[in-house]
Design a protein around this motif. Structure first.
Motif, PDB file in Angstrom:
ATOM      1  N   PHE A  77      37.211  67.141  27.817  1.00  0.00           N
ATOM      2  CA  PHE A  77      37.281  67.570  29.202  1.00  0.00           C
ATOM      3  C   PHE A  77      36.304  68.716  29.444  1.00  0.00           C
ATOM      4  CE2 PHE A  77      41.340  65.743  28.147  1.00  0.00           C
ATOM      5  CZ  PHE A  77      41.670  64.978  29.260  1.00  0.00           C
ATOM      6  N   HIS A  78      35.734  68.716  30.663  1.00  0.00           N
ATOM      7  CA  HIS A  78      34.931  69.836  31.145  1.00  0.00           C
ATOM      8  C   HIS A  78      35.619  70.394  32.383  1.00  0.00           C
ATOM      9  CE1 HIS A  78      31.580  72.317  32.424  1.00  0.00           C
ATOM     10  NE2 HIS A  78      31.607  71.723  33.620  1.00  0.00           N
ATOM     11  N   ASN A  79      36.261  71.563  32.197  1.00  0.00           N
ATOM     12  CA  ASN A  79      36.976  72.215  33.301  1.00  0.00           C
ATOM     13  C   ASN A  79      37.933  71.266  34.009  1.00  0.00           C
ATOM     14  OD1 ASN A  79      35.619  74.612  32.789  1.00  0.00           O
ATOM     15  ND2 ASN A  79      33.966  74.121  34.223  1.00  0.00           N
ATOM     16  N   GLY A  80      38.690  70.512  33.203  1.00  0.00           N
ATOM     17  CA  GLY A  80      39.693  69.616  33.757  1.00  0.00           C
ATOM     18  C   GLY A  80      39.202  68.224  34.060  1.00  0.00           C
ATOM     19  N   THR A  81      37.888  67.996  34.021  1.00  0.00           N
ATOM     20  CA  THR A  81      37.339  66.661  34.286  1.00  0.00           C
ATOM     21  C   THR A  81      37.050  65.967  32.959  1.00  0.00           C
ATOM     22  OG1 THR A  81      36.323  67.420  36.346  1.00  0.00           O
ATOM     23  CG2 THR A  81      35.480  65.367  35.372  1.00  0.00           C
ATOM     24  N   GLU A  82      37.585  64.765  32.794  1.00  0.00           N
ATOM     25  CA  GLU A  82      37.365  64.064  31.531  1.00  0.00           C
ATOM     26  C   GLU A  82      35.921  63.586  31.438  1.00  0.00           C
ATOM     27  OE1 GLU A  82      39.253  60.639  28.608  1.00  0.00           O
ATOM     28  OE2 GLU A  82      40.240  61.119  30.513  1.00  0.00           O
ATOM     29  N   ILE A  83      35.294  63.887  30.321  1.00  0.00           N
ATOM     30  CA  ILE A  83      33.897  63.501  30.076  1.00  0.00           C
ATOM     31  C   ILE A  83      33.778  62.778  28.737  1.00  0.00           C
ATOM     32  CG2 ILE A  83      32.896  65.339  31.486  1.00  0.00           C
ATOM     33  CD1 ILE A  83      32.434  66.913  28.882  1.00  0.00           C
ATOM     34  N   THR A  84      34.881  62.124  28.329  1.00  0.00           N
ATOM     35  CA  THR A  84      34.909  61.476  27.011  1.00  0.00           C
ATOM     36  C   THR A  84      33.750  60.507  26.836  1.00  0.00           C
ATOM     37  OG1 THR A  84      37.320  61.672  26.976  1.00  0.00           O
ATOM     38  CG2 THR A  84      36.324  60.102  25.440  1.00  0.00           C
ATOM     39  N   ASN A  85      33.428  59.731  27.898  1.00  0.00           N
ATOM     40  CA  ASN A  85      32.372  58.720  27.766  1.00  0.00           C
ATOM     41  C   ASN A  85      30.976  59.331  27.679  1.00  0.00           C
ATOM     42  OD1 ASN A  85      32.258  59.626  30.383  1.00  0.00           O
ATOM     43  ND2 ASN A  85      32.067  57.591  31.319  1.00  0.00           N
ATOM     44  N   GLN A  86      30.877  60.656  27.805  1.00  0.00           N
ATOM     45  CA  GLN A  86      29.566  61.306  27.731  1.00  0.00           C
ATOM     46  C   GLN A  86      29.315  62.015  26.398  1.00  0.00           C
ATOM     47  OE1 GLN A  86      28.520  63.700  31.266  1.00  0.00           O
ATOM     48  NE2 GLN A  86      30.356  62.868  32.284  1.00  0.00           N
ATOM     49  N   VAL A  87      30.358  62.263  25.636  1.00  0.00           N
ATOM     50  CA  VAL A  87      30.200  63.156  24.477  1.00  0.00           C
ATOM     51  C   VAL A  87      29.869  62.428  23.187  1.00  0.00           C
ATOM     52  CG1 VAL A  87      31.743  64.864  25.491  1.00  0.00           C
ATOM     53  CG2 VAL A  87      32.665  63.167  23.901  1.00  0.00           C
ATOM     54  N   GLY A  88      29.902  61.117  23.185  1.00  0.00           N
ATOM     55  CA  GLY A  88      29.601  60.396  21.949  1.00  0.00           C
ATOM     56  C   GLY A  88      30.758  60.461  20.975  1.00  0.00           C
ATOM     57  N   ASN A  89      30.423  60.526  19.676  1.00  0.00           N
ATOM     58  CA  ASN A  89      31.455  60.480  18.648  1.00  0.00           C
ATOM     59  C   ASN A  89      32.091  61.850  18.425  1.00  0.00           C
ATOM     60  OD1 ASN A  89      30.943  57.765  18.174  1.00  0.00           O
ATOM     61  ND2 ASN A  89      29.388  58.215  16.632  1.00  0.00           N
TER      62      ASN A  89
END
Length: 714
Positions: free
Chosen positions: A173-185
């Motif tokens: 998460f970035h400040n409450g927003t999920e960014i899982t699909n951006q961070v890779g493994n």
């Protein structure tokens, strides 16, 4: 034709070391015919590798990647690499292999993580390295906003059987927003890989019983841990390898040097069966029967018990509830060799000659007293480790170690001024207390509770740990060394573990001794209120053991059978302990781990009226029991299955004070007051057949009795 012949001749000469200076340059390629290989082929790049395999970066971050090259023989080469990014708007690489999450400046000093609109760059790229025309596999790079939190979906409740897997899923998460699909493994970790391992993709595999904490991370951010439990054993069956299914062989009668292979099988909380379970198999009497891995070897006549145990640090880590198998009883035929040494000393303050200990060589006929050993202080106790490698003496000068090979003593430390209560099964830990009674005065060595201490000497680490523990009088270690139980005169039982904090249990009354059941799941405490059992898996007091009376003075155990021997008011209680196996499904918890048990008591009255016992001695194979009564000129004996007996002391003997028994149970050596001798009593005939004079003196110059007598284990 002439040219071909010339070439052939020159090639032959070169292969045999002749010079052909003119033709060397012309025919260098023919050298391969000598059977060697050219140096140029060994320096040719065969493959290039980049590590790590994937990278997750916040915009503007920099990380180094490592390139390596090998030749066809897998030999490492030194070469120059060229790096390439598939998407230079997302990630760029310096000539030195530093990856920028963004765009490097022209001199590779500043990594710009902002796009033309001054927003953080995000996206993916692949990095490769090339050397001499050979390109590596790609390294994936994920560039993303800062990760402010990571969570992991918890696993299902319950546990996982050995080899069972679970796929963990993490979220960034970035400040409450999920960014899982951006961070890779994510990077995954397991705090206890002995229990379960987690691979690079978050797939966990249960390895051995226990609990592990699983975490996921990206960059410098790590998730809170979630726990995964590998199922604990509900039942461990220790038996002979190759037994027919459902018909385990759980005892063995052997001759010295015989060997057998044993096997431990496990049924876990879910009912899954694991043959050759990841548990530890140990012997509670290695000098009689040793076990290495699964190989059982008969060492010397007597009795021993094998346990298969799941206890930390190798099994059950994080659960901390040791689970024991059935007892595998071993009887080794024969008579204990007549080659041991008996050690005698006196706790009376000497008038002259210093504090001495007398070694007695029992291999001689008759046995012979050797040269006295000088001690650094007045002794109050002496305990051998089970291997016979060392004995430890509590003295007024500190803790002393005896090397029986050379019959020399050394001062371990002047700090513990107290009585040696117990030595661990592996001989590495020694417990000393100054609250225990002095053998002469019959009162605590230090009478002030506020000043009473318990010391733990760790031989391996050469350390001494001090505990403020009042009243400690006796102790016993679990055979696996996971815990020690220290009983006290103030109603407490202190539980020590190298892996846990000291725990205090209150059982009431006043306790004098303790022993561990041969198979491990219970400790029995001789208490003024009776015989008190404590479950070793959770330290919970169990229902009282049925005895003839509550006047239990001392307690000990047989090594190759689940039999407890307790000194009662006028005799002994022989408690047969039937440990009932648990069955799955069953959740093992700290309050639900102890097995059920059934007792069968046989009371044997010596017919001598009420007495006070100086000491209780039990043969390792349970064939003989001896009680040394205070103020009486005899030794009470028992041969289970037969009548009780009495061994009268030789002329001049007024009281048996202290002694030791051979592992086969046939012979007792005892220090005797009145005659001030060390006597050998034949327990097969109840005859005091040998008396060795001693010359210990009291402060007034009168003879002092040998009130500390032990046998070096064989």
């Amino acid at each position: 034709m002439r040219i071909q012949l010339l070439l052939k001749t020159q090639r032959k000469r070169l292969c045999h070391g002749f010079t052909g200076i003119v033709l060397i340059v012309l025919f260098l390629t023919f050298l391969t015919g000598c059977g060697g290989s050219s140096s140029s082929s060994n320096s040719t790049v065969a493959s290039v590798t980049l590590t790590p395999a994937s990278i997750s970066l916040e915009a503007g971050q920099v990380v180094s990647i490592t390139a390596s090259a090998v030749n066809s023989a897998n030999g490492t080469l030194t070469t120059t690499f060229t790096f390439n990014s598939s998407n230079t708007a997302v990630a760029t690489v310096s000539p030195a292999g530093q990856v920028c999450a963004g765009v490097w400046d022209s001199i590779f000093v500043v990594c710009n993580g902002l796009d033309a609109s001054q927003n953080p760059i995000s996206g993916t790229a692949t990095i490769t390295a090339t050397a001499n025309g050979v390109t590596s596999g790609p390294v994936s790079v994920s560039v993303h906003p800062s990760v402010t939190a990571i969570t992991i979906d918890p696993p299902p409740s319950g546990c996982f059987s050995i080899a069972q897997t679970h796929q963990f899923v993490a979220h960034a998460f970035h400040n409450g927003t999920e960014i899982t699909n951006q961070v890779g493994n994510f990077t995954w970790s397991s705090s206890q890989t002995v229990a379960a391992v987690v691979d690079a993709n978050g797939l966990a595999t249960a390895h051995a019983p226990g609990i592990t904490a699983v975490s996921a991370g990206v960059g410098g951010t790590t998730s809170p841990a979630v726990t995964l439990k590998s199922c604990m054993p509900v039942l461990i069956v220790l038996h002979i390898n190759g037994d027919p299914a459902g018909v385990p062989t759980e005892t063995a009668t052997m001759n010295v040097t015989d060997t057998k292979t044993v096997q431990a099988d496990m049924v876990d909380e879910l009912g899954a069966v694991t043959p050759n379970a990841p548990v530890t198999i140990l012997s509670n009497n290695n000098l009689v029967a040793s076990v290495t891995g699964t190989l059982l070897t008969a060492e010397s006549p007597g009795g021993a018990g094998l346990q298969a145990v799941c206890a930390p640090p190798t099994c059950g880590v994080g659960v901390n509830t040791p689970i024991y198998s059935n007892l595998f009883g071993v009887t080794v035929n024969g008579t204990s060799p007549n080659t041991t040494t008996v050690y005698a000393t006196s706790s009376f303050l000497p008038s002259t000659g210093g504090n001495q200990m007398l070694p007695i060589d029992t291999s001689k006929t008759p046995p012979v007293a050797g040269t006295s050993i000088q001690l650094p202080g007045v002794p109050n106790s002496m305990v051998f480790d089970r291997t016979g490698a060392h004995a430890y003496l509590g003295t007024a000068g500190g803790l002393v170690a005896l090397d029986p090979t050379t019959n020399t003593v050394s001062l371990v430390s002047p700090v513990p001024i107290g009585k040696v209560l117990a030595v661990s099964g592996d001989g590495t830990q020694v417990l000393v207390s100054n609250a225990a009674n002095d053998p002469v005065a019959g009162t605590p060595i230090n009478p002030f509770p506020s000043q009473q201490r318990l010391w733990l000497f760790n031989q391996t680490a050469s350390t001494i740990t001090t505990f403020v523990v009042p009243g400690a009088t006796a102790a016993t270690f679990d055979d696996d060394g996971f815990r020690a139980y220290i009983v006290a005169s103030n109603g407490n039982v202190y539980v020590f573990s190298p892996l846990l904090t000291l725990q205090t249990l209150n059982i009431g009354g006043s306790s004098t001794s303790a022993t561990t059941l041969a198979s491990g799941p219970f400790v029995y405490v001789a208490n003024s209120a009776g015989l008190v059992p404590i479950a070793t898996c959770n330290n919970l007091q169990q229902p009282a053991v049925p005895t003839n009376s509550s006047t239990i003075q001392l307690v000990d155990s047989v090594r190759n059978a689940n039999t407890i021997v307790a000194v009662d008011a006028t005799g002994v209680d022989l408690e047969t302990v039937n440990v009932l196996p648990s069955s799955a499904p069953l959740a093992i918890t700290p309050t639900n781990c102890q097995p059920n048990v059934v007792y069968n008591n046989q009371f044997l009255d010596f017919g001598q009226g009420a007495f006070t016992a100086n000491e209780l001695l039990v043969a390792s194979n349970g064939t003989h029991i001896a009680v040394l009564p205070a103020g009486l000129n005899r030794v009470f004996t028992v041969q289970p299955g037969q009548a009780v007996g009495v061994a009268s002391l030789a002329a001049g003997g007024t009281e048996p004070l202290s002694g030791g028994m051979t592992p086969d149970g046939s012979t007792l050596w005892v220090g005797v007051a009145g005659s001030n001798t060390v006597d050998r009593i034949n327990l097969l005939t109840n005859v005091d057949e040998v008396q060795i004079p001693t010359k210990f003196l009291k402060p007034d110059g009168s003879p002092a009795p040998p009130n500390i007598v032990v046998i070096k284990p064989k």
